[in-house]
Design an enzyme around this catalytic site. Structure first.
Site, mmCIF file in Angstrom:
data_model
loop_
_atom_site.group_PDB
_atom_site.id
_atom_site.type_symbol
_atom_site.label_atom_id
_atom_site.label_comp_id
_atom_site.label_asym_id
_atom_site.label_seq_id
_atom_site.Cartn_x
_atom_site.Cartn_y
_atom_site.Cartn_z
ATOM 1 N N SER A 75 -13.116 -2.556 -14.584
ATOM 2 C CA SER A 75 -12.144 -3.089 -13.642
ATOM 3 C C SER A 75 -12.446 -4.404 -12.969
ATOM 4 O O SER A 75 -11.563 -5.220 -12.822
ATOM 5 C CB SER A 75 -11.897 -2.074 -12.542
ATOM 6 O OG SER A 75 -13.061 -1.965 -11.765
ATOM 7 N N ASP A 339 -13.112 -0.510 -1.018
ATOM 8 C CA ASP A 339 -12.409 0.763 -1.116
ATOM 9 C C ASP A 339 -13.452 1.837 -1.407
ATOM 10 O O ASP A 339 -14.634 1.639 -1.153
ATOM 11 C CB ASP A 339 -11.282 0.711 -2.158
ATOM 12 C CG ASP A 339 -11.762 0.326 -3.545
ATOM 13 O OD1 ASP A 339 -12.971 0.470 -3.834
ATOM 14 O OD2 ASP A 339 -10.938 -0.113 -4.366
ATOM 15 N N HIS A 342 -15.380 0.112 -4.832
ATOM 16 C CA HIS A 342 -15.830 -1.272 -5.026
ATOM 17 C C HIS A 342 -16.467 -1.887 -3.799
ATOM 18 O O HIS A 342 -15.979 -1.701 -2.687
ATOM 19 C CB HIS A 342 -14.634 -2.147 -5.418
ATOM 20 C CG HIS A 342 -13.899 -1.638 -6.594
ATOM 21 N ND1 HIS A 342 -12.778 -0.856 -6.488
ATOM 22 C CD2 HIS A 342 -14.132 -1.776 -7.911
ATOM 23 C CE1 HIS A 342 -12.344 -0.536 -7.702
ATOM 24 N NE2 HIS A 342 -13.162 -1.079 -8.576
#
Length: 372
Positions: A75, A339, A342
């Site tokens: 990601s 979050d 991350h």
């Protein structure tokens, strides 16, 4: 768009003005879904590619070290490819990108003229194990490799076959994956536990990685950087799953030990692979050490919160659960995590300093074949 609906994106990153009082010299991607900390290696090198300026006192020759950056992984290096597929693993909405110019978190557009300097084929939620993407519904690493082959064909049409080969030889290829494999297949959804113990699963993933690198080499790539695992057991999403009472949460040592063991095996494997691939440069990027130091000694870095993210409660929010309606902390730089998965921009900044010292010399210096 490079390929319809599942478009690998160019590296299109933004430069914040300042980070925790430091003049910014990095491009930061702290807010795009599922963790791949090797992005910091990209950030440091990207400025060398584009400007020739040096964090290592290099001359204008530095700009020629890597004519392009090609990225495969998950990601944090997915610049928007998941926007084109049916998956919840996306970061194309607020509050992701809230500190970027125009608050645009992802930019997957790509034109022929940009092919020569870099493309990200990464897909948030991906991993070395194809079973990982069966859970997340994203683009497997194996398919990313197929996209790379199509990219080479398209690049050859734009610049010619010989120039395309030259770009590939000089390009830095970054492989950033592995965290999702353990989270999806071994810890939270223990599908692979039926087949493997943890050591066997580590070896299985490293075997897939080895095959991946060999195929990259056969395609003409010669300079490759591979990220290790972060302290998986310290991710807020993992501690939330382990401890019912948020006040009791602490890093899960078993998962951190697994990450350290995997990283040790990876660090030993890469020189072995390099030894059988003439003129190759393969570097290991250790992100575990700086992350665990920030976790254990947050005061050194100005962090006030290390156990939860800035978005929402900080315990479970990520991707679709971290959205426009989710409240966020006023100062994310005081949080280790943005979050539940991350790190924040400030954490990326400090990891980058470690990357500068430990990784870049392996890629920049050596014999004359290191120059494009």
């Amino acid at each position: 768009m490079l390929f319809q609906y599942e478009s690998p994106a160019n590296i299109f990153l933004y430069i914040p003005e300042r980070i925790k009082g430091h003049p910014s010299r990095l491009v930061l991607l702290s807010e795009i879904y599922v963790m791949a900390p090797v992005v910091l290696l990209i950030l440091v090198i990207l400025l060398l590619v584009n400007t020739g300026s040096s964090i290592l006192n290099a001359t204008s020759k530095a700009a020629k070290l890597f004519p392009a950056i090609l990225i495969l992984g998950d990601s944090t290096v997915d610049t928007g490819n998941n926007n084109y597929i049916a998956t919840l693993f996306k970061g194309n909405h607020l509050p992701y990108g809230r500190d970027f110019p125009g608050q645009v978190p992802t930019d997957p557009d790509l034109e022929d003229g940009q092919l020569c300097t870099g493309v990200s084929f990464a897909s948030g939620g991906s991993g070395f194990d194809d079973l990982t993407t069966a859970v997340s519904g994203v683009i497997p690493m194996s398919k990313q490799l197929e996209y790379l082959k199509k990219y080479i064909q398209r690049l050859s049409k734009v610049v010619g076959e010989e120039e395309a080969k030259k770009i590939l030889r000089g390009a830095l290829v970054i492989i950033s994956a592995g965290t999702n494999d353990f989270i999806f297949n071994f810890y939270d959804i223990p599908t692979r536990r039926i087949q493997f113990n943890i050591s066997e699963y580590q070896d299985f993933l490293l075997g897939r990685l080895r095959e991946f690198i060999l195929e990259l080499y056969d395609l003409g790539c010669r300079k490759i950087a591979v990220a290790g695992l972060p302290p998986v057991g310290c991710l807020p999403i993992q501690t939330t799953a382990k401890f019912k009472n948020p006040e009791d949460r602490k890093c899960i040592e078993d998962e951190n030990l697994d990450a350290r063991t995997y990283n040790h095996k990876l660090a030993n494997l890469l020189p072995q692979i390099k030894s059988v691939l003439p003129k190759s440069k393969i570097a290991y990027a250790d992100v575990y050490k700086p992350m665990i130091d920030m976790t254990n000694h947050p005061q050194k870095y100005g962090f006030l919160e290390t156990k939860k993210g800035c978005c929402g409660t900080g315990y479970v929010e990520a991707g679709p659960l971290c959205n426009e309606l989710t409240p966020t902390c006023p100062n994310s730089s005081q949080h280790l995590f943005w979050d539940s998965i991350h790190p924040c921009e400030s954490a990326y900044y400090y990891i980058s300093l470690f990357i500068e010292e430990q990784v870049l010399p392996q890629l920049f210096f050596g014999d004359s074949t290191n120059v494009y």
